[in-house]
Write a protein that holds these residues in place. Structure first.
Motif, PDB file in Angstrom:
ATOM      1  N   ALA A  47     -71.382  11.321  49.516  1.00 36.10           N
ATOM      2  CA  ALA A  47     -71.568  12.697  49.905  1.00 36.10           C
ATOM      3  C   ALA A  47     -72.216  13.562  49.177  1.00 36.10           C
ATOM      4  CB  ALA A  47     -70.012  13.268  50.106  1.00 36.10           C
ATOM      5  N   VAL A  83     -71.448  12.250  56.649  1.00 32.69           N
ATOM      6  CA  VAL A  83     -70.780  13.522  55.912  1.00 32.69           C
ATOM      7  C   VAL A  83     -70.787  14.440  56.927  1.00 32.69           C
ATOM      8  CG1 VAL A  83     -70.650  14.992  54.058  1.00 32.69           C
ATOM      9  CG2 VAL A  83     -71.111  12.549  53.636  1.00 32.69           C
ATOM     10  N   SER A 115     -65.835  13.132  55.261  1.00 33.77           N
ATOM     11  CA  SER A 115     -66.726  11.908  54.998  1.00 33.77           C
ATOM     12  C   SER A 115     -65.842  10.841  55.518  1.00 33.77           C
ATOM     13  CB  SER A 115     -66.943  11.829  53.523  1.00 33.77           C
ATOM     14  OG  SER A 115     -67.300  10.910  53.060  1.00 33.77           O
TER      15      SER A 115
END
Length: 176
Positions: free
Chosen positions: A21, A79, A88
């Motif tokens: 992420a 994400v 996420s």
């Protein structure tokens, strides 16, 4: 040594789950010293507190180093920005263990943030039946890094210190 490997493994798992992420989607954390408390349920790992000295270049390097590793082991990495932060979802496989994870990230990355992750793992050498775990990471900014620290340094429980820029050394310690 086993304890150090377990701690390093926990840091690696944390970095892979959050690192994918970090690549493009999450803001860079405020430079300085961050305290990170990690608690897991459904696992034998005890709660641990680490300190991470960081700056913008370290956070970007972490994303650049971890993201390719995550891309190799994860078939899904989504994400999404939400009103309160980020969500996420990922599906990854390491050493025959397939893991599905969901993380909710909230906070401002300047003073404090929280990552709540739930995951389901299945497979492995013993053909493990499904195992569910959850982890909560609470991070807070403490101020400037200590005089003996440089960006990238992580101080683990018991005083074990490593630098995240040595990610290749970390990879070498993890099981293949």
């Amino acid at each position: 040594m086993t304890r150090k490997l377990a701690l390093l493994g926990s840091v690696a798992c944390l970095l892979v789950s959050a690192g994918s992420a970090l690549a493009d989607d999450l803001p860079v954390r405020k430079a300085g010293l961050w305290e990170m408390k990690m608690a897991r349920s459904g696992s034998a790992m005890p709660e641990m507190t680490m300190q991470h000295c960081t700056d913008e270049s370290v956070d970007k390097e972490m994303a650049n180093n971890v993201s390719p590793m995550a891309k190799q082991i994860c078939s899904k990495q989504d994400v999404k920005k939400t009103v309160t932060g980020y969500i996420s979802d990922s599906e990854c496989s390491v050493a025959g263990i397939n893991t599905t994870s969901h993380a909710e990230i909230s906070g401002d990355f300047n003073s404090a943030y929280t990552v709540k992750t739930s995951s389901h793992a299945q497979g492995g050498a013993a053909g493990t039946a499904g195992r569910d775990t959850s982890m909560t990471l609470e991070a807070k900014w403490l101020g400037a890094c200590k005089p003996d620290q440089k960006p990238g340094d992580i101080v683990m429980p018991g005083g074990f210190k490593m630098n995240i820029r040595d990610v290749d050394k970390l990879k070498a310690l993890l099981p293949k």
